[in-house]
Each structure stands twice: as C-alpha cells, then as structure tokens.
Design an enzyme around this catalytic site. Structure first.
Site, mmCIF file in Angstrom:
data_model
loop_
_atom_site.group_PDB
_atom_site.id
_atom_site.type_symbol
_atom_site.label_atom_id
_atom_site.label_comp_id
_atom_site.label_asym_id
_atom_site.label_seq_id
_atom_site.Cartn_x
_atom_site.Cartn_y
_atom_site.Cartn_z
ATOM 1 N N SER A 65 21.215 55.402 -41.647
ATOM 2 C CA SER A 65 21.111 54.419 -42.729
ATOM 3 C C SER A 65 20.492 53.158 -42.169
ATOM 4 C CB SER A 65 22.500 54.099 -43.295
ATOM 5 O OG SER A 65 22.462 52.952 -44.121
ATOM 6 N N TYR A 110 31.512 51.922 -43.134
ATOM 7 C CA TYR A 110 30.269 52.698 -43.257
ATOM 8 C C TYR A 110 29.254 52.247 -42.216
ATOM 9 C CZ TYR A 110 26.047 54.600 -45.496
ATOM 10 O OH TYR A 110 24.878 55.267 -45.754
#
Length: 249
Positions: free
Chosen positions: A134, A147
């Site tokens: 990501s 996350y």
C-alpha cells in the site's frame, strides 16, 4: 510459462492480476475465502485455472494451498500475495484485536506464503514474488495506525527477502497502490461517510481527491505493475508506487 498463485483472487486487484497472468500464458491458481467468487474468476480466465479456497490466517493454510497446486501442476513459480484487509480507527481506539487482525492478514499470511514458496522457486532457479502492499507502506496516515504498521512491515519483509534471494533467480517486490476502486475501498467509503456525515458519492470523491490525479486507481493498473515485476528479472527489492502521484519516490 509458469505456475502462478494469486491470493485474494476473488475480486479487485487479485481478479485483475489473475486475468493478466492468464492472458500472458501462465497457469493460475486462485486462492481466497469465497469459493463462488473464485469459480467466477476462473470462468473469466484465458487458460487453465485451479481454485483453492482457504483462509490464509490459518497457520496450516499455506501448506494446504501450495500442496494442492504442486500435486496438480508442480512447483509455484509466481506468487502474488494480494490478500489483505483494512480497518480504520484512531490510535487510542485501536484494540488489540484490530491490531492482531491487521498483522495476521497483511504481514504474517504473506510471510508464511513466501516462506512456503521459496524452496520450490530456488530449486528450479527461477521465481517471482510480488506482494500487494500500500502507499501507506511508505508513509504514515491518520486513523490507520495498525494498517500502516502492517504494510510497513510487509515492505520490510520484501526488501529483506529480495536481498537474501538476489543470486538465486528469485525476485521479490511489492506494489504500493493508493486508493483503488475495489470492494475494500467501498468499505472505506462507507466508514468515512458515517464518520464525516457524507453520502457514499461524497465520501468517494474525498478519497479520489487525496490522489494528485484526482481519481481512484483502477485494479488493472495495479495488475500491470505486478506483471512488470514478473517479466523483468532486474527488478527486485522494490516497492513500486501505483498511487497517482501521492508519494513521489
């Protein structure tokens, strides 16, 4: 062409990557929790497909998945560790359970899959590992501490594995997308809308504006970056941004 294994293959980036791998001539094993979604993707592929339903947070799942593929087709040559999840919460409201979930799905599961894939790859002197990370593997972002930590961790795993395997014929890379038009982003939109008092269209527009190109990334644009890592033996140890210019590096 190689035997390819794609995790999280039932939708979004995993589906787009499986389609591209199939068109490129690879046999594609589809891994995910929902057998119906895997069957639907398999029906779209240009070539051979093998569906292996599994929950990769189960410690024994990688042996089950890789064993099934090896019995059918032989050693996996391309691993795309795409399965992931995202949950948002302020730091002080991030529970131990949320933290564990992010690490299990986004870091531990890819680690176990890579560990299981590497012996077969090194034995044949060729292999490609691509992890879907990501943009927050490269920067922190509010509301997603767990996350972000998991994605920073998986990028570190990729870099260490790439260095260790650099002379074996095996490359290890990550692609680092921004906000992609996937079901996982739909969940983010819903959460944002509730928190900010916005309807889904307004919340989606806010996410799109976070990226300099002013739109969400298409899953196929991420899949194209994955295929570049598969096709080029000189690319290893990289985190390739597919984020519309959000992080310049």
């Amino acid at each position: 062409m190689a035997v390819a294994l794609v995790t999280g293959a039932g939708q979004g980036i995993g589906r787009a990557t499986a389609l591209r791998l199939s068109v490129a001539g690879h046999r594609v094993a589809l891994v995910g929790r929902d057998p119906a979604k895997l069957d639907a993707v398999a029906a779209e592929l240009a070539g051979e497909a093998l569906c292996v339903p599994a929950d990769l947070t189960d410690a024994g799942a990688p042996d089950h998945v890789f064993g099934a593929v090896e019995r059918e087709w032989g050693a996996v040559g391309v691993l795309v560790a795409n399965a992931g999840t995202g949950l948002a919460a302020p730091l002080v409201e991030t529970t131990d359970e949320l933290w564990r979930t992010m690490l299990e799905v986004n870091l531990t599961a890819p680690f176990r899959c890579i560990r299981r894939a590497v012996p077969g790859m090194t034995a044949q002197g060729w292999g490609r590992v691509v992890v879907v990370a990501s943009v927050v593997a490269k920067r922190g972002e509010r509301q997603v501490a767990a996350y972000s930590a998991s994605k920073h961790g998986v990028l570190g795993l990729v870099r260490a594995a790439a260095d260790e395997l650099a002379r074996t014929g095996v490359t290890v890379n990550a692609v680092c997308p921004g906000y992609v038009d996937t079901p996982m982003t739909d969940a983010t939109v819903a959460t944002m809308g509730e928190r900010l008092g916005k309807d889904p269209a307004q919340a989606r527009a806010l996410l799109a504006r976070r990226q300099p190109i002013g739109r969400l990334i298409d899953p196929d644009e991420v899949a194209a970056a994955v295929l570049a890592c598969v096709d080029n033996a000189a690319i290893t140890g990289q985190g390739i941004n597919v984020d519309g210019g959000t992080v310049q590096s």
